[in-house]
Design an enzyme around this catalytic site. Structure first.
Site, PDB file in Angstrom:
ATOM      1  N   HIS A  57       0.844  -1.213   0.000  1.00  0.00           N
ATOM      2  CA  HIS A  57       0.000   0.000   0.000  1.00  0.00           C
ATOM      3  C   HIS A  57       0.871   1.251   0.000  1.00  0.00           C
ATOM      4  O   HIS A  57       1.496   1.591   1.007  1.00  0.00           O
ATOM      5  CB  HIS A  57      -0.926   0.018   1.224  1.00  0.00           C
ATOM      6  N   HIS A  59       1.466   5.428  -2.070  1.00  0.00           N
ATOM      7  CA  HIS A  59       0.981   6.489  -2.979  1.00  0.00           C
ATOM      8  C   HIS A  59       2.188   7.121  -3.655  1.00  0.00           C
ATOM      9  O   HIS A  59       2.749   8.109  -3.180  1.00  0.00           O
ATOM     10  CB  HIS A  59       0.171   7.536  -2.209  1.00  0.00           C
ATOM     11  N   GLN A 152      -9.658   9.033  -5.511  1.00  0.00           N
ATOM     12  CA  GLN A 152      -9.387   9.724  -4.239  1.00  0.00           C
ATOM     13  C   GLN A 152     -10.561  10.584  -3.735  1.00  0.00           C
ATOM     14  O   GLN A 152     -10.888  10.591  -2.563  1.00  0.00           O
ATOM     15  CB  GLN A 152      -8.145  10.605  -4.407  1.00  0.00           C
ATOM     16  N   HIS A 210      -9.482   1.560  -0.019  1.00  0.00           N
ATOM     17  CA  HIS A 210      -9.281   2.368   1.189  1.00  0.00           C
ATOM     18  C   HIS A 210     -10.599   2.265   1.953  1.00  0.00           C
ATOM     19  O   HIS A 210     -11.585   2.911   1.585  1.00  0.00           O
ATOM     20  CB  HIS A 210      -9.004   3.825   0.849  1.00  0.00           C
ATOM     21  N   GLU A 213     -11.304   4.323   6.630  1.00  0.00           N
ATOM     22  CA  GLU A 213     -10.153   5.029   7.221  1.00  0.00           C
ATOM     23  C   GLU A 213     -10.693   6.227   7.990  1.00  0.00           C
ATOM     24  O   GLU A 213     -10.625   7.367   7.557  1.00  0.00           O
ATOM     25  CB  GLU A 213      -9.160   5.476   6.139  1.00  0.00           C
ATOM     26  N   ASP A 309       2.197   3.213   2.945  1.00  0.00           N
ATOM     27  CA  ASP A 309       1.205   4.245   2.632  1.00  0.00           C
ATOM     28  C   ASP A 309       1.821   5.554   2.117  1.00  0.00           C
ATOM     29  O   ASP A 309       1.566   5.958   0.991  1.00  0.00           O
ATOM     30  CB  ASP A 309       0.282   4.510   3.827  1.00  0.00           C
TER      31      ASP A 309
HETATM   32 ZN   LIG Z   1      -3.534   5.033   1.087  1.00  0.00          ZN
END
Ligand SMILES: [Zn+2]
Length: 426
Positions: A57, A59, A152, A210, A213, A309
Site C-alpha cells: 500500500h 501512494h 481519491q 481504502h 479510514e 502508505d
Molecule cells: Zn492510502
C-alpha cells in the site's frame, strides 16, 4: 556448472544456514553447501538473507512532495486530501516521474522490490496515471510496481469519478480501488463497493479499497466489501486497506464481522505509521490509536500485511521506504512483542505482503525469481530491532545496491575497539 552468482553461508528467515546459487534471473539451487563455481560470490556468513521486502500500500504519485504547496497544518487526513487536490493540479508529469523514481532508488537500496501503489484517478487530465505508467515501465527490471486505480475524491462524489477510473483501467492500471467512507452517504459508499467489485469481476482484476479510514465506529463498509466479494466470487483477490474504524467498533459487532471477512477471503492492509499519526486527531484523552485489529484477524486466518502508505507527502512528514520501519511501528502499536509475533511482523512485510498482492515466483526457493536481500543482522527479529544496513540487494539475479556494514569504532579504555549492536546469542 558455473553459476552467475553465489550467496554463501547466509541465515534464512527460518533459521536454516544455506548457500543460494543464481543462474540468470532465477534461483538455481538452495543447499547447506554448494561446491560449484560462480562468476561472483557474496559472503553472507552470519548475516540474514531474506526475500525482498514488499509494500502492499503506497501512494507513489504524491511521494516526496512534502511541503508542496504547503505543510498540512492540522495533520488530519482531510486536510491532506485537500492539499493533494491542489498539488495534483500544479504538479507536472515530469515532476511526478522524477519524485517517484527518486523514491524507487531509496526502495531499491533498502531491498524493497515490489510496491502496490494507488494512483489518483480523480482529475480529468489523469497526469498522475500517465506519470505512474511511465515509472512502472522505467523500474520494471528491479521493482515490480503494481498500480491501483484510486478515485481519491470519491467514485460518485467527484465529477467524472467513475468515468476516469474506467479510463485509468483502460490505460493499463491493473487493480480496482475505492474510498467508500468518502462518498456522500453510507448508502453511496455501499453502492460504490458493489459497482467496483462488479467492474473487477468483469475485467478479471484484483480489488484494493481504502476502507473505513476513519475513527467513526459506524463506518462499516468492510461488511459490504465482504458481502460483495463473496457474491462476485472474488475470494482471495480483495484487500481492505486501513480498516481503522474497526479499532473503535463495538466488540459484539466485531465478533460477527471478523468471521465474515475470513469467509470472504479478504486480506487486510493496516498502515501503522500513517494510522498512528492521522487517526485519533479529534480525540482529547484517551486518544485512540486507530490501528485495526491485527492479531484478532490473524487468529482467524485472515491475511494481514503491513503497508507503508506515505513518505514525505501531504499526509506524512517522515518516512524512509524501509519496510522494517513500518513493521517496527506496527509491532509496537499492535503490541506484537512475543517472539513468534515479532517474527510474524517480518513475515508480514515479505511473504504475506507478496501473497496479498499476488506476486508470482516470489521467495527463497529453487526456480523463484532471484531477488533477495542480505542484511547486517543475525535473524528477522534482530533485523526489526536494528533496521540494519542492506549489505547487498539482488534483483532478478543482478546486484543492484550495496551498503557497507555500520560497525562503530569505540575509543574506551578496556572496551572493544569496534562493535555492532546485534543481540547477544542465547
Ligand atoms: Zn492510502
Amino acid at each position: 556448472m558455473m553459476f552467475d552468482l553465489l550467496v554463501k553461508g547466509g541465515t534464512l528467515p527460518d533459521g536454516r544456514v544455506a548457500d543460494i546459487a543464481i543462474a540468470g534471473e532465477r534461483i538455481a539451487e538452495i543447499a547447506p553447501k554448494i561446491a560449484a563455481e560462480a562468476r561472483e560470490v557474496i559472503d553472507a556468513t552470519g548475516d540474514l538473507v531474506a526475500p525482498p521486502f514488499v509494500d502492499p500500500h503506497f501512494h507513489l504519485d504524491a511521494t516526496l512532495s512534502y511541503g508542496l504547496p504547503r505543510v498540512n497544518g492540522s495533520g488530519t487526513l482531510l486536510e491532506g486530501i485537500s492539499l493533494w487536490g491542489e498539488l495534483r493540479e500544479i504538479a507536472t508529469v515530469d515532476e511526478m516521474v522524477t519524485r517517484a523514481l527518486q523514491y524507487c532508488d531509496w526502495a531499491a537500496s533498502l531491498g524493497l522490490l515490489a510496491i502496490r501503489s494507488h494512483v489518483d484517478t480523480t482529475p480529468d487530465h489523469l497526469n498522475t496515471v500517465t506519470a505512474m505508467l511511465e515509472v512502472r515501465e522505467k523500474v520494471k527490471d528491479y521493482i515490480d510496481l503494481q498500480l491501483v486505480a484510486f478515485p481519491q475524491d470519491g467514485l460518485y462524489r467527484a465529477p467524472n469519478g467513475r468515468e476516469n477510473l474506467i479510463r485509468a483501467l483502460d490505460m493499463g492500471v491493473e487493480v480496482v480501488g475505492g474510498i467508500p467512507h468518502f462518498e456522500r452517504t453510507m448508502a453511496e459508499g455501499a453502492a460504490s463497493l458493489a459497482d467496483l467489485c462488479e467492474i473487477a469481476a468483469t475485467r478479471g482484476l484484483r480489488v484494493d479499497i481504502h476502507c473505513d479510514e476513519t475513527d467513526d465506529p459506524m463506518s462499516r463498509h468492510i461488511e459490504t466489501l465482504a458481502y460483495e466479494t463473496q457474491r462476485r466470487g472474488l475470494q482471495g483477490r480483495v484487500a481492505g486497506s486501513h480498516l481503522t474504524s474497526m479499532h473503535s467498533m463495538d466488540n459484539y459487532y466485531v465478533s460477527k464481522l471478523l468471521p465474515l471477512i475470513a469467509e470472504a477471503g479478504i486480506a487486510a492492509i493496516p498502515n501503522p505509521l500513517i494510522n498512528i499519526v492521522l487517526q485519533g486527531r479529534h480525540d482529547t484523552f484517551p486518544k485512540r490509536r486507530g490501528l485495526t485489529r491485527v492479531k484478532e484477524m490473524q487468529a482467524l486466518g485472515i491475511p494481514v500485511g503491513w503497508g507503508q502508505d506515505c513518505v514525505l507527502d501531504p499526509w506524512y512528514s517522515l518516512g524512509t521506504a524501509d519496510m522494517l520501519d513500518v513493521a517496527f511501528m506496527g509491532m509496537h502499536v499492535a503490541q506484537m512483542t512475543h517472539p513468534d509475533e515479532m517474527a510474524r511482523c517480518f513475515t508480514m512485510v515479505t511473504e504475506t505482503n507478496a501473497a496479498i498482492i499476488g506476486l508470482e515466483d516470489y521467495g527463497l526457493k529453487k526456480g523463484a525469481k532471484a531477488s533477495l536481500v542480505v542484511l547486517d543482522a543475525a535473524g528477522p527479529v534482530d533485523a526489526l530491532r536494528l533496521r540494519p544496513a542492506r549489505l547487498a540487494v539482488i534483483a532478478k539475479g543482478k546486484v543492484i545496491a550495496r551498503t557497507p556494514r555500520a560497525d562503530a569504532a569505540l575509543s574506551l579504555p578496556g572496551r572493544p575497539a569496534s562493535l555492532n549492536r546485534r543481540a547477544p546469542r542465547r
